[in-house]
Design a protein around this motif. Sequence first.
Motif, PDB file in Angstrom:
ATOM      1  N   UNK A  63       0.874  -1.249  -0.037  1.00  0.00           N
ATOM      2  CA  UNK A  63       0.119  -0.123   0.082  1.00  0.00           C
ATOM      3  C   UNK A  63       0.818   1.241  -0.099  1.00  0.00           C
ATOM      4  N   UNK A  64       0.381   2.217  -0.327  1.00  0.00           N
ATOM      5  CA  UNK A  64       1.188   3.515  -0.542  1.00  0.00           C
ATOM      6  C   UNK A  64       1.759   3.925   0.953  1.00  0.00           C
ATOM      7  N   UNK A  65       0.725   3.762   2.100  1.00  0.00           N
ATOM      8  CA  UNK A  65       1.104   3.900   3.295  1.00  0.00           C
ATOM      9  C   UNK A  65       2.358   3.228   3.671  1.00  0.00           C
ATOM     10  N   UNK A  66       2.564   2.140   3.449  1.00  0.00           N
ATOM     11  CA  UNK A  66       3.723   0.801   3.527  1.00  0.00           C
ATOM     12  C   UNK A  66       4.794   1.552   2.978  1.00  0.00           C
ATOM     13  N   UNK A  67       4.629   1.705   1.586  1.00  0.00           N
ATOM     14  CA  UNK A  67       5.875   2.172   0.615  1.00  0.00           C
ATOM     15  C   UNK A  67       6.266   3.720   0.927  1.00  0.00           C
TER      16      UNK A  67
END
Length: 157
Positions: A63-67
């Motif tokens: 996810x964008x939040x992880x990356x």
Amino acid sequence: MTDAGVIDDYVTGLRRVLRGPRGPKIDLVAEARDSLLDAAEALEHGGLDRAGAERAAVEGFGSIGEVAPDYQETLSVPAGRRPAALLFVSVPLTTLLWSLIWRVFPTGPAAHAAWPGWFVPVARGLDILQMLVGVIGGVALLVLGRGLRRIRRPGTG
């Protein structure tokens, strides 16, 4: 070239979340997009339809939040180059100006009477400039060193 709707949406979201210098940011986002397109193409060759392959590639990427935090950390290094360059140029320049001032206007009681009216304000301005450069350099070192771990990361609230 086929339209990569899911991938383009993901990359657009990633681009909006990241903050940093334009050039390195464009390169990172383009690299992410290319990786996603390559993964989707491999999945498509493995039997998935294009839309399913894109969704699977995005899910596998994270996810964008992880990356985004890792990408943001990567962008922090080039962001520090501009202030470092400013310090690199301004501190030696300030030192050179001081050297020139004291060579042109020597110190001593008799010399004070020979100083023009602009001399003291310019000398005080250079004092303040040197102090500010030191403070800015210290803050930059703090932020780009230990403080880098404490900066709010995209997607982490």
